[in-house]
Design a protein around this motif. Sequence first.
Motif, PDB file in Angstrom:
ATOM      1  N   PRO A 100       0.791  -1.227   0.000  1.00 11.34           N
ATOM      2  CA  PRO A 100       0.000   0.000   0.000  1.00 11.34           C
ATOM      3  C   PRO A 100       0.825   1.279   0.000  1.00 11.34           C
ATOM      4  CG  PRO A 100      -0.017  -1.001   2.174  1.00 11.34           C
ATOM      5  CD  PRO A 100       0.644  -1.982   1.271  1.00 11.34           C
ATOM      6  N   PHE A 101       2.126   1.204   0.314  1.00 12.63           N
ATOM      7  CA  PHE A 101       2.937   2.418   0.349  1.00 12.63           C
ATOM      8  C   PHE A 101       3.842   2.545  -0.885  1.00 12.63           C
ATOM      9  CE2 PHE A 101       2.080   1.232   4.798  1.00 12.63           C
ATOM     10  CZ  PHE A 101       1.273   2.321   5.122  1.00 12.63           C
ATOM     11  N   ASN A 102       3.411   1.880  -1.949  1.00 16.66           N
ATOM     12  CA  ASN A 102       4.091   1.985  -3.240  1.00 16.66           C
ATOM     13  C   ASN A 102       3.069   2.454  -4.252  1.00 16.66           C
ATOM     14  OD1 ASN A 102       4.820   0.913  -5.991  1.00 16.66           O
ATOM     15  ND2 ASN A 102       6.706   0.355  -4.902  1.00 16.66           N
ATOM     16  N   VAL A 103       3.304   3.625  -4.869  1.00 12.50           N
ATOM     17  CA  VAL A 103       2.300   4.226  -5.743  1.00 12.50           C
ATOM     18  C   VAL A 103       2.001   3.341  -6.950  1.00 12.50           C
ATOM     19  CG1 VAL A 103       4.025   5.602  -6.990  1.00 12.50           C
ATOM     20  CG2 VAL A 103       1.628   6.316  -7.009  1.00 12.50           C
ATOM     21  N   GLY A 104       3.027   2.721  -7.513  1.00  8.36           N
ATOM     22  CA  GLY A 104       2.802   1.881  -8.681  1.00  8.36           C
ATOM     23  C   GLY A 104       1.978   0.652  -8.334  1.00  8.36           C
ATOM     24  N   GLU A 105       2.308   0.005  -7.202  1.00  2.00           N
ATOM     25  CA  GLU A 105       1.553  -1.170  -6.781  1.00  2.00           C
ATOM     26  C   GLU A 105       0.104  -0.787  -6.456  1.00  2.00           C
ATOM     27  OE1 GLU A 105       2.403  -4.252  -6.758  1.00  2.00           O
ATOM     28  OE2 GLU A 105       4.575  -4.168  -7.060  1.00  2.00           O
ATOM     29  N   THR A 106      -0.074   0.359  -5.809  1.00  2.00           N
ATOM     30  CA  THR A 106      -1.425   0.805  -5.447  1.00  2.00           C
ATOM     31  C   THR A 106      -2.256   1.058  -6.699  1.00  2.00           C
ATOM     32  OG1 THR A 106      -0.623   1.796  -3.378  1.00  2.00           O
ATOM     33  CG2 THR A 106      -2.754   2.559  -4.218  1.00  2.00           C
ATOM     34  N   TYR A 107      -1.632   1.662  -7.699  1.00  2.00           N
ATOM     35  CA  TYR A 107      -2.345   1.948  -8.937  1.00  2.00           C
ATOM     36  C   TYR A 107      -2.806   0.652  -9.612  1.00  2.00           C
ATOM     37  CZ  TYR A 107      -3.401   3.822 -13.562  1.00  2.00           C
ATOM     38  OH  TYR A 107      -4.037   4.161 -14.737  1.00  2.00           O
ATOM     39  N   GLY A 108      -1.882  -0.323  -9.686  1.00  2.00           N
ATOM     40  CA  GLY A 108      -2.229  -1.564 -10.376  1.00  2.00           C
ATOM     41  C   GLY A 108      -3.085  -2.497  -9.543  1.00  2.00           C
ATOM     42  N   GLU A 109      -2.728  -2.659  -8.263  1.00  2.00           N
ATOM     43  CA  GLU A 109      -3.418  -3.625  -7.405  1.00  2.00           C
ATOM     44  C   GLU A 109      -4.791  -3.130  -6.954  1.00  2.00           C
ATOM     45  OE1 GLU A 109      -2.640  -6.651  -6.224  1.00  2.00           O
ATOM     46  OE2 GLU A 109      -0.649  -6.886  -7.110  1.00  2.00           O
ATOM     47  N   LEU A 110      -4.912  -1.800  -6.754  1.00  2.00           N
ATOM     48  CA  LEU A 110      -6.136  -1.273  -6.161  1.00  2.00           C
ATOM     49  C   LEU A 110      -6.973  -0.464  -7.148  1.00  2.00           C
ATOM     50  CD1 LEU A 110      -7.708  -1.062  -3.480  1.00  2.00           C
ATOM     51  CD2 LEU A 110      -6.425   1.019  -2.985  1.00  2.00           C
ATOM     52  N   TYR A 111      -6.387   0.616  -7.681  1.00  2.00           N
ATOM     53  CA  TYR A 111      -7.173   1.525  -8.510  1.00  2.00           C
ATOM     54  C   TYR A 111      -7.685   0.854  -9.783  1.00  2.00           C
ATOM     55  CZ  TYR A 111      -8.324   5.194 -11.782  1.00  2.00           C
ATOM     56  OH  TYR A 111      -8.968   5.960 -12.724  1.00  2.00           O
ATOM     57  N   MET A 112      -6.821   0.163 -10.513  1.00  2.00           N
ATOM     58  CA  MET A 112      -7.239  -0.432 -11.775  1.00  2.00           C
ATOM     59  C   MET A 112      -8.332  -1.482 -11.556  1.00  2.00           C
ATOM     60  SD  MET A 112      -5.760   1.047 -14.247  1.00  2.00           S
ATOM     61  CE  MET A 112      -6.065  -0.111 -15.575  1.00  2.00           C
ATOM     62  N   ARG A 113      -8.242  -2.228 -10.485  1.00  2.00           N
ATOM     63  CA  ARG A 113      -9.254  -3.257 -10.209  1.00  2.00           C
ATOM     64  C   ARG A 113     -10.581  -2.623  -9.810  1.00  2.00           C
ATOM     65  NH1 ARG A 113      -6.441  -8.645  -7.933  1.00  2.00           N
ATOM     66  NH2 ARG A 113      -4.441  -8.462  -8.999  1.00  2.00           N
ATOM     67  N   LEU A 114     -10.512  -1.536  -9.027  1.00  2.00           N
ATOM     68  CA  LEU A 114     -11.746  -0.848  -8.649  1.00  2.00           C
ATOM     69  C   LEU A 114     -12.417  -0.233  -9.874  1.00  2.00           C
ATOM     70  CD1 LEU A 114     -10.733   0.905  -5.309  1.00  2.00           C
ATOM     71  CD2 LEU A 114     -12.443  -0.904  -5.590  1.00  2.00           C
ATOM     72  N   ALA A 115     -11.604   0.402 -10.731  1.00  2.00           N
ATOM     73  CA  ALA A 115     -12.170   1.017 -11.937  1.00  2.00           C
ATOM     74  C   ALA A 115     -12.853  -0.038 -12.803  1.00  2.00           C
ATOM     75  CB  ALA A 115     -11.067   1.725 -12.720  1.00  2.00           C
ATOM     76  N   HIS A 116     -12.239  -1.202 -12.905  1.00  2.00           N
ATOM     77  CA  HIS A 116     -12.828  -2.288 -13.685  1.00  2.00           C
ATOM     78  C   HIS A 116     -14.144  -2.751 -13.034  1.00  2.00           C
ATOM     79  CE1 HIS A 116     -12.968  -5.769 -16.330  1.00  2.00           C
ATOM     80  NE2 HIS A 116     -13.152  -6.551 -15.262  1.00  2.00           N
ATOM     81  N   ALA A 117     -14.159  -2.822 -11.668  1.00  2.00           N
ATOM     82  CA  ALA A 117     -15.376  -3.244 -10.975  1.00  2.00           C
ATOM     83  C   ALA A 117     -16.511  -2.254 -11.195  1.00  2.00           C
ATOM     84  CB  ALA A 117     -15.091  -3.406  -9.486  1.00  2.00           C
ATOM     85  N   VAL A 118     -16.197  -0.964 -11.204  1.00  2.00           N
ATOM     86  CA  VAL A 118     -17.230   0.064 -11.440  1.00  2.00           C
ATOM     87  C   VAL A 118     -17.783  -0.071 -12.856  1.00  2.00           C
ATOM     88  CG1 VAL A 118     -17.628   2.536 -11.692  1.00  2.00           C
ATOM     89  CG2 VAL A 118     -16.361   1.665  -9.704  1.00  2.00           C
ATOM     90  N   GLN A 119     -16.908  -0.307 -13.813  1.00  2.00           N
ATOM     91  CA  GLN A 119     -17.361  -0.501 -15.192  1.00  2.00           C
ATOM     92  C   GLN A 119     -18.303  -1.696 -15.307  1.00  2.00           C
ATOM     93  OE1 GLN A 119     -13.812  -0.878 -17.550  1.00  2.00           O
ATOM     94  NE2 GLN A 119     -13.319   1.319 -17.462  1.00  2.00           N
ATOM     95  N   ASN A 120     -18.158  -2.631 -14.366  1.00  2.00           N
ATOM     96  CA  ASN A 120     -19.004  -3.830 -14.398  1.00  2.00           C
ATOM     97  C   ASN A 120     -20.188  -3.743 -13.433  1.00  2.00           C
ATOM     98  OD1 ASN A 120     -17.737  -6.225 -16.160  1.00  2.00           O
ATOM     99  ND2 ASN A 120     -16.065  -5.014 -15.279  1.00  2.00           N
ATOM    100  N   GLY A 121     -20.480  -2.531 -12.970  1.00  2.00           N
ATOM    101  CA  GLY A 121     -21.709  -2.326 -12.218  1.00  2.00           C
ATOM    102  C   GLY A 121     -21.582  -2.077 -10.734  1.00  2.00           C
ATOM    103  N   MET A 122     -20.384  -2.058 -10.175  1.00  2.00           N
ATOM    104  CA  MET A 122     -20.267  -1.785  -8.732  1.00  2.00           C
ATOM    105  C   MET A 122     -20.670  -0.355  -8.432  1.00  2.00           C
ATOM    106  SD  MET A 122     -17.000  -2.149  -6.122  1.00  2.00           S
ATOM    107  CE  MET A 122     -16.317  -0.526  -6.443  1.00  2.00           C
TER     108      MET A 122
END
Length: 467
Positions: A100-122
């Motif tokens: 969680p304290f690495n910006v690149g890991e946070t972007y890929g592990e957290l943000y990209m997955r959340l954005a994908h979940a929202v696109q799928n109806g979350m």
Amino acid sequence: MGCLTLNDVCFDQQEIITYDPRYNPTLSLEKPPTFDVTDMYFNWPSHLGNGDKFHRGHNLPCSPVNIRANTSEEVCEGMRGTPPDFEQCIAPVVLWSRWPFNVGETYGELYMRLAHAVQNGMSTDFAPVVATPHGLKIPTYTKIFLDSVFNRIPISLADMSAPQIKAKGAEFRGKGTWSGAGDDVMRVVFATKTGNSSRRLVNEYDLVTECNKWSRQSGTFTSSSADLEGLPAPARQYTSARCVAHVFGHSMVEDMALMEHASVLVGLHGAACFNSFCLPDGAALIEVRPHGFANSWANKYFHSQLGVERLVHWLGINIWNKTNSVASSYEAERAPVLDHGVMARERSVNLPWPALQRHLDLVADVGGVADRYYQLAYKSGRYYINDNSSILPPVPMVVTVVLVAVPMVVTVVLVAVSMLLKEQYLSLPKPHCAAHIASGNASCSSAVEFDFGASKLETARAWNSSC
């Protein structure tokens, strides 16, 4: 992205508290769910940047978010036992990710997955809650990522679940219970319980009523003159009694103040009997054991621990008659989830007044003197009776084994054991519970010391106006 959906939960001190009856230990054998993740790590954050520069700064394990059933001892009063009104709650989404304290890991592990979940109806109306390692603050870049996904402001799990504790001055009324009671008044406390589930004196009201009628003429005893011969005079000569029922545990200050000036504590085997360590020298604990619970396990507690110094005198009553036993609600309704090893312990009791009266008479005969307790109660066996007032075999039953195994030397053994017991009985140091109750304000302090031979355990507690 792995997700776990939970209903009817609260958050407290970074834990998830579930009110789902499927996970309530009194109703079910099913365990709460867990997160099926084994490779959660983080790098130590510092002003020098990412902790992966240092041997001891990278690949640190990240503790999982724990899920457990609610209890009666939750810090927040509104969370104890009864479920809150979940209809008024905002639904959070708890985010727990690696690095969680690495910006690149946070972007890929957290943000990209959340954005994908929202696109799928979350829904974007969830409240984003970030479970950071050890409750550390959310990195700024994580807040920016989450702001672009959700309609609510991100918050850490530590901040969201921090308990709200109201400061309150300590209150105690226990000492005033004995106002006006002289040295000739036996002060008896019945350890009572709220609720009807288990371990209650079901005829408590009648016992307290009869207890308050107890009296005897000064200088009279129920022990025989032969037993009394050569004994020192009693330190206290009780002629009447003042008896009250008290719920322990709401205020330790009040509990200690009450015990500091009591003569007798009456209670079923349980934590309330621990307050006997705060009784003054020469006082007595009358421990009532439910039907089927008279075993060696019970003896490991108050009988053995008070027996180290024997200046707070242990007296026992075993319930042998089934008609004086009442099944607990656990035994009656929840047998499949109840530990059968403690089923007997949880039973309630209808304690016959004559049995209790016999022990109160014995307390009066002893008069708060160790030599008198040894002769009149312990040596005679009168300290341990059943609900029919019959004397029971001593605990532990060492002498019985010796009688069977070595009949030829029984006289010598009995004399040796008797002398040894009395020597230990009169010479061992007394654990003490000293309570100082300040009369002019709401502050207090106390210390409890137990000295069991070579091992010593000291516990100190201090209260101030915010306790």
